[in-house]
Scaffold this motif. Structure first.
Motif, PDB file in Angstrom:
ATOM      1  N   ASN A 130       0.816  -1.215   0.000  1.00 33.53           N
ATOM      2  CA  ASN A 130       0.000   0.000   0.000  1.00 33.53           C
ATOM      3  C   ASN A 130       0.848   1.262   0.000  1.00 33.53           C
ATOM      4  O   ASN A 130       0.373   2.341  -0.367  1.00 33.53           O
ATOM      5  N   ASN A 131       2.119   1.153   0.433  1.00 31.98           N
ATOM      6  CA  ASN A 131       2.998   2.316   0.489  1.00 31.98           C
ATOM      7  C   ASN A 131       3.818   2.506  -0.778  1.00 31.98           C
ATOM      8  O   ASN A 131       4.559   3.487  -0.886  1.00 31.98           O
ATOM      9  N   ILE A 132       3.712   1.573  -1.734  1.00 36.00           N
ATOM     10  CA  ILE A 132       4.404   1.743  -3.014  1.00 36.00           C
ATOM     11  C   ILE A 132       3.558   2.660  -3.871  1.00 36.00           C
ATOM     12  O   ILE A 132       2.480   2.287  -4.327  1.00 36.00           O
ATOM     13  N   GLN A 134      10.053  -3.589  -0.700  1.00 34.83           N
ATOM     14  CA  GLN A 134       9.772  -2.507  -1.636  1.00 34.83           C
ATOM     15  C   GLN A 134      10.966  -2.261  -2.564  1.00 34.83           C
ATOM     16  O   GLN A 134      10.797  -2.115  -3.784  1.00 34.83           O
ATOM     17  N   ILE A 135      12.167  -2.241  -2.008  1.00 32.31           N
ATOM     18  CA  ILE A 135      13.364  -2.034  -2.824  1.00 32.31           C
ATOM     19  C   ILE A 135      13.529  -3.178  -3.825  1.00 32.31           C
ATOM     20  O   ILE A 135      13.877  -2.950  -4.994  1.00 32.31           O
ATOM     21  N   HIS A 136      13.274  -4.402  -3.373  1.00 33.71           N
ATOM     22  CA  HIS A 136      13.398  -5.569  -4.251  1.00 33.71           C
ATOM     23  C   HIS A 136      12.443  -5.451  -5.432  1.00 33.71           C
ATOM     24  O   HIS A 136      12.837  -5.717  -6.588  1.00 33.71           O
ATOM     25  N   GLY A 175      14.965 -16.152   6.034  1.00 32.13           N
ATOM     26  CA  GLY A 175      15.675 -17.373   5.706  1.00 32.13           C
ATOM     27  C   GLY A 175      16.387 -17.285   4.361  1.00 32.13           C
ATOM     28  O   GLY A 175      16.314 -16.268   3.655  1.00 32.13           O
ATOM     29  N   GLU A 176      17.051 -18.359   3.994  1.00 34.14           N
ATOM     30  CA  GLU A 176      17.783 -18.410   2.733  1.00 34.14           C
ATOM     31  C   GLU A 176      16.820 -18.333   1.548  1.00 34.14           C
ATOM     32  O   GLU A 176      15.809 -19.024   1.497  1.00 34.14           O
ATOM     33  N   GLY A 177      17.116 -17.460   0.610  1.00 28.73           N
ATOM     34  CA  GLY A 177      16.271 -17.293  -0.559  1.00 28.73           C
ATOM     35  C   GLY A 177      15.028 -16.464  -0.305  1.00 28.73           C
ATOM     36  O   GLY A 177      14.182 -16.334  -1.201  1.00 28.73           O
ATOM     37  N   GLU A 178      14.895 -15.898   0.885  1.00 22.59           N
ATOM     38  CA  GLU A 178      13.734 -15.085   1.242  1.00 22.59           C
ATOM     39  C   GLU A 178      14.113 -13.596   1.272  1.00 22.59           C
ATOM     40  O   GLU A 178      15.292 -13.251   1.411  1.00 22.59           O
ATOM     41  N   ILE A 179      13.121 -12.747   1.143  1.00 24.12           N
ATOM     42  CA  ILE A 179      13.341 -11.300   1.144  1.00 24.12           C
ATOM     43  C   ILE A 179      12.807 -10.716   2.454  1.00 24.12           C
ATOM     44  O   ILE A 179      11.616 -10.865   2.757  1.00 24.12           O
ATOM     45  N   PRO A 180      13.659 -10.052   3.245  1.00 27.37           N
ATOM     46  CA  PRO A 180      13.168  -9.414   4.482  1.00 27.37           C
ATOM     47  C   PRO A 180      12.088  -8.376   4.172  1.00 27.37           C
ATOM     48  O   PRO A 180      12.132  -7.723   3.121  1.00 27.37           O
ATOM     49  N   LEU A 181      11.145  -8.233   5.074  1.00 28.65           N
ATOM     50  CA  LEU A 181      10.033  -7.307   4.870  1.00 28.65           C
ATOM     51  C   LEU A 181      10.532  -5.891   4.577  1.00 28.65           C
ATOM     52  O   LEU A 181      10.005  -5.207   3.694  1.00 28.65           O
ATOM     53  N   LYS A 182      11.561  -5.450   5.290  1.00 28.61           N
ATOM     54  CA  LYS A 182      12.060  -4.078   5.127  1.00 28.61           C
ATOM     55  C   LYS A 182      12.704  -3.846   3.762  1.00 28.61           C
ATOM     56  O   LYS A 182      12.885  -2.696   3.353  1.00 28.61           O
ATOM     57  N   LYS A 183      13.063  -4.946   3.067  1.00 32.92           N
ATOM     58  CA  LYS A 183      13.700  -4.810   1.758  1.00 32.92           C
ATOM     59  C   LYS A 183      12.749  -5.148   0.611  1.00 32.92           C
ATOM     60  O   LYS A 183      13.157  -5.136  -0.556  1.00 32.92           O
TER      61      LYS A 183
END
Length: 230
Positions: free
Chosen positions: A97-99, A178-180, A168-176
């Motif tokens: 929603n913030n993008i 939007q950047i991803h 975990g491995e192959g996962e995207i942290p929540l904070k990253k």
């Protein structure tokens, strides 16, 4: 004039609220912001005395110090907000929603389990992004099923990216997240984005009328009994 006066208290209230919420997680936020401001102002003032223009550099230093404090506060407030949302059902929806540009998405998941594992969908120039939150094993199963459905709907011309949110491995942290999403390479034209959105809108989501949370929920909360699951 009246409109400006009414808007300013609203902004100030939002800033106070953001500061209060951030301080609960980041207890040193006040000292850090003050330190950044004083250090920046002090450097400019020292340069001003060195070149015999303390007033000019002092004014410039005050402005730059204010901007530096705002930037630091914004970043730490964002980090604190992600820290509070992380691991909660609906956290991905809050990020989507913030993008503000480049992606169109819905706060309602397109697939969900009774354990609150969910998959959200976003459409942009990179194609379709399917973002899953919850237990990685269950989420990957949901993503695989949803990816097959997307392939039948939009064909091979639109890339489908599957993303698992986590640490975990192959996962995207929540904070990253939007950047991803913003860094995914462009693969389709604006016209194809519109066509893809129209096809998906015509398809409709099976869970569009289910009482599913549209934002982060407290940990331990359960799905309403009326919700559909896969």
């Amino acid at each position: 004039m009246a409109r400006e006066t009414s808007e300013n208290p609203g902004r100030l209230k939002q800033i106070r609220l953001a500061y209060t919420m951030t301080k609960k997680v980041d207890t040193k936020i006040g000292l850090i912001i003050a330190g950044v401001g004083l250090l920046t102002f002090g450097v400019f003032l020292a340069i001003g005395f060195a070149i015999d223009h303390p007033v000019y550099l002092g004014i410039l230093g005050f402005i730059v110090a204010f901007l530096a404090m705002a930037i630091v506060f914004g970043r730490r407030a964002e980090r604190a907000a992600f820290g509070q949302m992380e691991g909660q059902p609906g956290a991905v929806a809050a990020v989507l929603n913030n993008i503000r540009r480049g992606w169109s998405s819905s706060s309602t998941p397109v697939a969900v389990t009774r354990n609150q594992d969910a998959v959200y969908r976003a459409v942009g120039r990179a194609g379709i992004a399917l973002i899953g939150e919850g237990n990685p094993n269950r989420v990957r199963q949901l993503l695989a099923a949803e990816k097959k459905k997307m392939a039948r709907v939009v064909g091979d011309g639109v890339p489908v990216h599957d993303i698992v949110v986590g640490d975990g491995e192959g996962e995207i942290p929540l904070k990253k997240l939007q950047i991803h999403l913003m860094r995914l390479p462009r693969a389709i034209t604006p016209a194809q984005v519109t066509e893809t959105n129209d096809r998906l809108r015509a398809l409709g989501d099976l869970l569009s009328k289910a009482p599913i949370p549209k934002g982060p929920m407290p940990k331990g909360a359960r799905m309403p009994k009326g919700g559909q699951a896969r």
